[in-house]
Design a protein around this motif. Structure first.
Motif, PDB file in Angstrom:
ATOM      1  N   PHE A  32      -4.321  56.037  69.870  1.00 20.75           N
ATOM      2  CA  PHE A  32      -4.863  57.501  70.043  1.00 20.75           C
ATOM      3  C   PHE A  32      -4.163  58.325  71.024  1.00 20.75           C
ATOM      4  O   PHE A  32      -3.866  59.500  70.522  1.00 20.75           O
ATOM      5  N   LEU A  33      -3.476  57.700  71.978  1.00 20.73           N
ATOM      6  CA  LEU A  33      -2.896  58.529  73.087  1.00 20.73           C
ATOM      7  C   LEU A  33      -1.663  58.923  72.533  1.00 20.73           C
ATOM      8  O   LEU A  33      -1.049  60.160  72.509  1.00 20.73           O
ATOM      9  N   LYS A  34      -0.951  57.914  71.820  1.00 21.04           N
ATOM     10  CA  LYS A  34       0.476  58.241  70.922  1.00 21.04           C
ATOM     11  C   LYS A  34       0.042  59.338  70.141  1.00 21.04           C
ATOM     12  O   LYS A  34       1.055  60.389  69.866  1.00 21.04           O
ATOM     13  N   MET A  35      -1.211  59.202  69.238  1.00 20.31           N
ATOM     14  CA  MET A  35      -1.455  60.485  68.237  1.00 20.31           C
ATOM     15  C   MET A  35      -1.564  61.914  68.980  1.00 20.31           C
ATOM     16  O   MET A  35      -0.863  62.803  68.501  1.00 20.31           O
ATOM     17  N   ARG A  36      -2.144  61.906  70.194  1.00 23.90           N
ATOM     18  CA  ARG A  36      -2.157  63.020  71.068  1.00 23.90           C
ATOM     19  C   ARG A  36      -0.936  63.491  71.438  1.00 23.90           C
ATOM     20  O   ARG A  36      -0.973  64.800  71.501  1.00 23.90           O
ATOM     21  N   LEU A  37      -0.132  62.439  71.926  1.00 22.40           N
ATOM     22  CA  LEU A  37       1.055  63.077  72.583  1.00 22.40           C
ATOM     23  C   LEU A  37       2.015  63.600  71.564  1.00 22.40           C
ATOM     24  O   LEU A  37       2.565  64.679  71.468  1.00 22.40           O
ATOM     25  N   THR A  38       1.880  63.058  70.250  1.00 24.26           N
ATOM     26  CA  THR A  38       2.725  63.781  69.033  1.00 24.26           C
ATOM     27  C   THR A  38       1.987  65.044  68.899  1.00 24.26           C
ATOM     28  O   THR A  38       2.842  65.917  68.442  1.00 24.26           O
ATOM     29  N   ASN A  39       0.696  65.075  68.848  1.00 20.26           N
ATOM     30  CA  ASN A  39       0.060  66.291  68.683  1.00 20.26           C
ATOM     31  C   ASN A  39       0.595  67.363  69.660  1.00 20.26           C
ATOM     32  O   ASN A  39       0.605  68.635  69.284  1.00 20.26           O
ATOM     33  N   LEU A  40       0.554  67.130  70.897  1.00 13.18           N
ATOM     34  CA  LEU A  40       1.162  67.856  72.113  1.00 13.18           C
ATOM     35  C   LEU A  40       2.261  68.502  71.868  1.00 13.18           C
ATOM     36  O   LEU A  40       2.667  69.635  72.289  1.00 13.18           O
ATOM     37  N   LYS A  41       3.198  67.710  70.966  1.00  7.91           N
ATOM     38  CA  LYS A  41       4.587  68.108  71.036  1.00  7.91           C
ATOM     39  C   LYS A  41       4.742  69.041  69.652  1.00  7.91           C
ATOM     40  O   LYS A  41       5.731  69.858  69.756  1.00  7.91           O
ATOM     41  N   ARG A  42       3.727  69.291  68.902  1.00 13.00           N
ATOM     42  CA  ARG A  42       3.714  70.018  67.950  1.00 13.00           C
ATOM     43  C   ARG A  42       3.493  71.498  68.413  1.00 13.00           C
ATOM     44  O   ARG A  42       2.846  71.652  69.464  1.00 13.00           O
ATOM     45  N   THR A  43       4.108  72.531  67.665  1.00 11.66           N
ATOM     46  CA  THR A  43       3.411  73.698  67.882  1.00 11.66           C
ATOM     47  C   THR A  43       2.371  74.140  67.280  1.00 11.66           C
ATOM     48  O   THR A  43       2.041  73.563  66.171  1.00 11.66           O
ATOM     49  N   CYS A  44       1.587  75.037  67.709  1.00 14.17           N
ATOM     50  CA  CYS A  44       0.128  75.291  67.288  1.00 14.17           C
ATOM     51  C   CYS A  44       0.533  75.949  65.840  1.00 14.17           C
ATOM     52  O   CYS A  44       1.530  76.920  65.809  1.00 14.17           O
ATOM     53  N   PRO A  45      -0.562  75.759  64.889  1.00 16.90           N
ATOM     54  CA  PRO A  45      -0.285  76.357  63.551  1.00 16.90           C
ATOM     55  C   PRO A  45      -0.728  77.852  63.624  1.00 16.90           C
ATOM     56  O   PRO A  45      -1.254  78.274  64.608  1.00 16.90           O
ATOM     57  N   GLU A  46      -0.223  78.539  62.512  1.00 15.01           N
ATOM     58  CA  GLU A  46      -0.444  80.422  62.649  1.00 15.01           C
ATOM     59  C   GLU A  46      -1.937  80.404  62.997  1.00 15.01           C
ATOM     60  O   GLU A  46      -2.745  79.778  62.096  1.00 15.01           O
TER      61      GLU A  46
END
Length: 276
Positions: free
Chosen positions: A135-149
């Motif tokens: 779960f934390l790995k997924m959150r970290l991956t999401n944090l690295k993404r830019t926000c959708p438009e």
């Protein structure tokens, strides 16, 4: 065989021998009487000798029941008693050892069960940690993404704010829009988050309602309300509808005192939240 017995046997053979009927024999009566007497005496002597012989044979072969034999019987009985006592002692010792082994086995079984329980608990904890790690790995991956438009990030969530006045919706329609975006109406968990939403400077639907039970406020994920940011005297379920079951953030109050209950059919902007 002695001579006496031999003579008697010869005389017996002479007596029982078949007579020769072709010969003529004269007998002297006196001699006959003497011979008859001799025969009887000899026969008695023979019987006495045979009886004596049988008695001697019986004495030789018969068991000796004298005092010496009685002593032997006592020894045998004593030995048997000693062997019985030894066997009894051995049996008791084996029984004691068996009981000790059984107790040891029971203790080992109990320890094994305790270790099995501990192993199962550790296995469950390991699985939970692996799940949390994923779960934390997924959150970290999401944090690295830019926000959708159209979305903006605050702490660990993304937020979508409806900004067009012409697209205001009821509370139910607003939630449906969030669900279509893979999110839900916002759930507020802290003063910081409340302040962030207030500073968006719009009247916004949030994911709080008491539509199931009047006065029992719950978030859209089913969790009960713990900390509220009502402005006084809300919630009041006010007239004319007296059916104010949904909550908005007002932008004309204080940041931490800005909630108002409102009819769910009212038209407002809304804010969606997607945690990552």
């Amino acid at each position: 065989m002695d001579r006496k017995h031999s003579k008697l046997l010869e005389m017996s053979e002479d007596i029982y021998a078949e007579p020769d009927m072709t010969k003529k024999v004269k007998f002297n009566r006196g001699e006959m009487k003497e011979r008859i007497v001799d025969i009887y005496v000899s026969a008695d002597t023979l019987r006495d000798g045979e009886t004596s012989t049988k008695r001697e044979e019986t004495a030789d072969t018969a068991p000796n029941n004298g005092p010496g034999d009685q002593h032997s019987d006592r020894n045998v009985s004593k030995n048997s008693s000693a062997e019985r006592d030894q066997l009894e002692t051995k049996y008791n010792n084996l029984t004691k050892e068996k009981d000790q082994l059984q107790a040891s086995y029971n203790n080992l079984t109990q320890k094994r069960d305790q270790l099995q329980t501990r192993y199962n608990n550790l296995t469950n904890e390991r699985d939970q940690l692996q799940t949390e790690k994923a779960f934390l790995k997924m959150r970290l991956t999401n944090l690295k993404r830019t926000c959708p438009e159209g979305w903006q990030k605050f702490e660990s969530s993304w937020y979508f704010l409806s900004t067009e006045t012409k697209k205001t919706k009821t509370w139910k329609e607003s939630r449906e829009d969030c669900l279509e975006r893979g999110a839900d109406l916002v759930i507020i968990n802290s003063d910081k988050e409340q302040t962030f939403l207030f500073n968006l400077n719009k009247r916004l639907w949030i994911g709080l309602t008491d539509s199931d039970i009047e006065g029992t406020w719950k978030w859209v994920d089913g969790t009960p309300l713990i900390t509220g940011y009502w402005y006084y005297p809300q919630p009041d379920n006010a007239v004319p509808t007296q059916n104010e079951d949904c909550v908005e953030i007002r932008n004309d109050q204080l940041p931490l005192k800005a909630w108002n209950d409102l009819s769910c059919d009212s038209q407002l902007n809304w804010i969606c939240e997607k945690a990552f």
